[in-house]
Design a protein around this motif. Structure first.
Motif, short mmCIF file in Angstrom:
data_model
loop_
_atom_site.label_atom_id
_atom_site.label_comp_id
_atom_site.label_asym_id
_atom_site.label_seq_id
_atom_site.Cartn_x
_atom_site.Cartn_y
_atom_site.Cartn_z
N HIS A 27 1.04 -1.39 -0.30
CA HIS A 27 -0.21 -0.15 0.06
C HIS A 27 0.70 1.77 -0.27
O HIS A 27 1.92 1.23 0.89
N PRO A 28 0.59 2.05 -0.51
CA PRO A 28 1.57 2.99 -0.81
C PRO A 28 1.93 3.97 0.36
O PRO A 28 3.25 3.61 0.08
N LYS A 29 1.11 4.52 1.00
CA LYS A 29 2.02 4.61 1.94
C LYS A 29 1.12 4.95 3.81
O LYS A 29 0.49 5.43 4.18
N PRO A 30 1.74 3.53 4.24
CA PRO A 30 0.73 2.79 5.50
C PRO A 30 2.31 3.62 6.50
O PRO A 30 2.62 3.81 7.34
N ARG A 31 1.03 5.01 7.38
CA ARG A 31 1.71 5.37 8.31
C ARG A 31 0.55 5.61 9.56
O ARG A 31 0.38 6.31 10.45
N ARG A 75 14.83 -1.75 0.91
CA ARG A 75 13.28 -2.08 0.91
C ARG A 75 12.80 -2.59 -0.35
O ARG A 75 13.71 -2.63 -1.32
N PRO A 76 11.88 -3.52 -0.54
CA PRO A 76 11.40 -4.26 -2.00
C PRO A 76 10.91 -2.96 -3.59
O PRO A 76 10.46 -1.76 -2.31
N LEU A 77 9.77 -3.21 -4.20
CA LEU A 77 10.32 -2.22 -5.27
C LEU A 77 8.39 -2.13 -4.60
O LEU A 77 7.65 -2.60 -4.51
N ALA A 157 17.66 8.29 1.50
CA ALA A 157 17.55 9.15 0.37
C ALA A 157 15.56 9.37 1.20
O ALA A 157 14.86 8.56 1.61
N THR A 158 15.48 10.00 0.39
CA THR A 158 13.56 10.27 0.78
C THR A 158 12.94 8.94 0.20
O THR A 158 13.57 8.93 -1.39
N GLY A 159 11.67 8.87 0.66
CA GLY A 159 11.24 7.37 -0.15
C GLY A 159 11.64 6.14 0.20
O GLY A 159 11.63 5.26 -0.57
N LYS A 162 12.10 4.92 5.51
CA LYS A 162 13.12 5.17 7.20
C LYS A 162 11.58 5.69 8.03
O LYS A 162 11.63 4.92 8.90
N THR A 163 10.87 6.42 7.40
CA THR A 163 9.86 6.40 8.69
C THR A 163 8.23 5.20 8.32
O THR A 163 7.83 4.09 9.30
N TYR A 164 8.11 4.15 7.06
CA TYR A 164 7.82 2.88 7.35
C TYR A 164 8.79 1.71 8.25
O TYR A 164 8.51 1.21 9.24
N1 LIG Z 1 9.87 -2.23 3.41
C1 LIG Z 1 9.47 -1.70 3.02
N2 LIG Z 1 8.02 -2.86 2.44
C2 LIG Z 1 7.34 -1.88 1.92
N3 LIG Z 1 7.08 -0.72 1.66
C3 LIG Z 1 7.82 0.12 2.19
C4 LIG Z 1 9.34 -0.66 2.89
N4 LIG Z 1 10.26 0.79 3.23
C5 LIG Z 1 9.36 1.61 2.64
N5 LIG Z 1 8.28 1.41 1.81
C6 LIG Z 1 6.86 2.13 1.41
O1 LIG Z 1 7.49 3.21 0.32
C7 LIG Z 1 7.33 4.78 0.72
C8 LIG Z 1 8.55 5.47 1.24
O2 LIG Z 1 8.62 5.17 2.07
P1 LIG Z 1 8.72 5.71 3.69
O3 LIG Z 1 7.68 7.10 3.73
O4 LIG Z 1 8.95 5.82 4.99
O5 LIG Z 1 9.97 6.79 3.50
P2 LIG Z 1 11.03 7.61 3.98
O6 LIG Z 1 12.39 7.49 4.10
O7 LIG Z 1 10.50 7.91 5.47
O8 LIG Z 1 11.10 9.38 2.72
P3 LIG Z 1 10.81 10.79 3.48
O9 LIG Z 1 12.25 11.05 3.62
O10 LIG Z 1 10.25 11.30 2.14
O11 LIG Z 1 10.01 10.93 4.18
C9 LIG Z 1 6.01 4.11 1.35
O12 LIG Z 1 4.81 4.32 0.20
C10 LIG Z 1 6.26 3.44 1.62
O13 LIG Z 1 5.14 2.05 2.38
#
Ligand SMILES: Nc1ncnc2c1ncn2[C@@H]1O[C@H](COP(=O)(O)OP(=O)(O)OP(=O)(O)O)[C@@H](O)[C@H]1O
Length: 579
Positions: A27-31, A75-77, A157-159, A162-164
């Motif tokens: 799912h796109p952004k599980p927060r 992380r996965p694609l 890097a962004t995306g 990290k938050t995940y």
């Molecule tokens: N291990 C994982 N499995 C599945 N989806 C993931 C995984 N890690 C990240 N994602 C997905 O990738 C996207 C980006 O992840 P996330 O928001 O955590 O990145 P981020 O590094 O925190 O970005 P930013 O620095 O911009 O906040 C989200 O949609 C998240 O759900």
């Protein structure tokens, strides 16, 4: 932020049983913030040498003796990256070592450039956050009860996830809820109390996320020179329900925005501190979800996003300096370079423990290099891999000349552009008389150096970009295109080598690779910039005598100091252009 937290969390309970479906729902952004019971799943024995019981003990002991552990999480694609599915990931695990370290290889599919790095552990796309917790974070928790502070931070890097990793999702709790649950479980039946604070560092200012209106916190020095956050709220929590109620409100207050690279991108560094105290001891665990390092060209940031990004990148650079100094046991640790590092001063270094989780997106090579270069600066770099065999090395066409010209024009440096064009003629070289400024005192030369950069850049550009430079020393046949840059080692004259210690990769290849402004390559580390240009008397003489000689001849005729200096200034020039 409302789309980050679609549900009410006060009534949600997530148990930590492994999910039945795919382990990484895409799912796109599980927060969502989960509530969880203490972790119960055993670590999964994959990808690490230290997962067997014996090695696991070795791992804990190595983690307790290291001030900072650097672990990698790939992380996965994502569904949005499906088009990249056919391309092999830019990162792969290639070996492990008896001490518990692993070697990973980063490979650029477009240029066949590759590097290897050693990290303390590797977590691939199959690994769950709970694996990271079990193997890296849970070992820090007993120390908190003995007054040993610890910090876990997700960097990348962004995306990159990290938050995940830190916050987790509804199904897969992140390191924050897992840590709180474990600490609370450990406190059961004891006199220990647990409090949390949650704040963000946004544009070098601190805001309390547990206070209404995210109140700004005063950052003041205490008598030991450490920065204290005056007025920061510490909220007691006795159960996961209480924690979740408090934390979810804070998460919603955190600054996030849509960017070109992430739908919901964190714009601040968020620090959740868990403080455990009893009558005599106080220990603290900081769990930090750092804002992502951003390449503004890819993110297309403008206005406030650009300002945020610049603060984010500079504070991450400061953090990397601190980690690097700690890893190298340097006597001076540069905590004062940013608000973030000052705040963390009491939890980074000394007898504190830290785990850096370097998060990687498997498809963006340059980002991966940037993230892992931090590990490289911490002494983890193994080596640059030899280039792929010649027949497999694609010829990279890099129109750097056009790029340079465009950049100069965009900066209004039309004079420099003209000068640069002028220098393309054989007569464009400096004559000995134009080098007369070299006779000035060093201080005057150094202060005038910035002005001279345009000229030097143009001159270096001429030396390096003229097609003739890219012919081998033995074979001086000119290639058909002046912009065609071949990436095999043989094609660079040995005299161009700026780093004697690192001969495995051609300096020209290094010079033509994107160099992030805050990335310290091994080259930078090994070769302090040479500020002083020496007058190449013989060289100028030869250039005069042989005005039609190839630029390679001209370059070879220069003194070795000048050659090295030109290379160094060229690299610096490219860095400026990159910015
Ligand atoms: N291990 C994982 N499995 C599945 N989806 C993931 C995984 N890690 C990240 N994602 C997905 O990738 C996207 C980006 O992840 P996330 O928001 O955590 O990145 P981020 O590094 O925190 O970005 P930013 O620095 O911009 O906040 C989200 O949609 C998240 O759900």
């Amino acid at each position: 932020n409302s789309n980050r937290f679609p549900g009410s969390f006060a009534t949600v309970t997530v148990l930590l049983a492994p999910p039945k479906g795919p382990r990484h729902p895409t799912h796109p952004k599980p927060r969502l913030i989960p509530i969880c019971s203490p972790p119960s799943t055993p670590p999964r024995p994959v990808h690490r040498v230290n997962l067997s019981p014996m090695a696991s003990a070795a791992s804990s002991s190595s983690s307790s003796s290291q001030p900072v552990r650097v672990v990698l999480r790939v992380r996965p694609l994502l569904p949005s990256e499906a088009s990249s599915a056919a391309v092999p990931p830019c990162v792969c695990l290639i070996g492990d070592h008896p001490g518990g370290e692993v070697t990973v290889q980063l490979k650029d599919q477009h240029t066949s450039r590759s590097e290897c790095y050693k990290v303390d552990a590797y977590f691939g796309k199959e690994d769950r956050v709970s694996d990271v917790f079990d193997q890296e974070v849970s070992a820090l928790i007993p120390g908190i009860f003995e007054g040993i502070n610890a910090t876990v931070f997700a960097y990348g890097a962004t995306g990159s996830g990290k938050t995940y990793t830190m916050q987790g999702s509804e199904d897969l709790p992140g390191l924050i809820p897992l840590s709180v649950a474990t600490i609370l479980a450990r406190c059961t039946g004891t006199w220990c109390s647990v409090e949390i604070s949650y704040y963000e560092v946004y544009m070098e200012r601190c805001y309390d996320l547990l206070e209404p209106k995210a109140k700004e916190i005063m950052a003041l020095d205490d008598k030991f020179g450490n920065l204290q956050l005056k007025g920061l709220a510490w909220v007691p929590v006795r159960s996961m329900e209480e924690f979740q109620e408090v934390y979810s409100i804070g998460v919603q207050r955190r600054k996030a925005a849509h960017t070109g690279l992430n739908d919901v991108s964190s714009r601040s560094h968020a620090v959740l501190s868990i403080r455990v105290s009893n009558d005599t001891v106080k220990g603290k665990l900081n769990l930090i979800d750092l804002a992502g390092n951003e390449d503004n060209r890819r993110a297309c940031n403008e206005g406030i996003r650009l300002q945020e990004s610049s603060k984010i990148n500079s504070s991450l650079f400061a953090l990397s300096n601190v980690i690097s100094a700690l890893k190298k046991n340097e006597s001076r640790v540069p905590y004062r370079e940013s608000r973030l590092t000052r705040i963390l001063q009491d939890s980074l270094g000394g007898n504190s423990r830290a785990v850096m989780i370097a998060c990687l997106n498997p498809v963006v090579y340059q980002e991966a290099v940037h993230t892992l270069s931090m590990a490289a600066r911490s002494g983890h770099m193994v080596t640059n891999m030899a280039s792929a065999s010649k027949e497999h090395t694609p010829k990279v066409k890099v129109d750097m000349e056009a790029k340079l010209q465009l950049w100069l024009e965009s900066r209004g440096k039309t004079k420099s552009t003209q000068r640069m064009n002028g220098l393309l003629s054989p007569t464009g070289w400096r004559t000995p008389s134009s080098m007369s400024h070299m006779k000035q005192p060093l201080s005057a030369r150094v202060s005038g150096r910035a002005k001279a950069m345009d000229q030097d850049g143009a001159k270096i550009k001429k030396v390096l970009f003229d097609s003739a430079v890219h012919t081998t020393a033995e074979n001086t046949t000119r290639p058909s295109s002046r912009d065609e840059v071949k990436t095999t080692k043989k094609e660079v004259p040995p005299s161009l080598t700026p780093c004697k210690e690192d001969k495995s990769e051609s300096p020209l290849r290094k010079a033509l690779s994107p160099i992030p402004s805050n990335m310290m390559t091994p080259c930078n580390v090994n070769c302090p910039p040479s500020l002083e240009l020496k007058t190449p008397i013989g060289a100028c003489h030869i250039v005069e005598k042989n005005p039609d000689g190839t630029p390679l001849d001209k370059f070879n005729a220069l003194g070795s100091n000048l050659k090295e200096s030109l290379i160094q200034q060229y690299l610096e020039f490219l860095n400026v252009a990159n910015k």
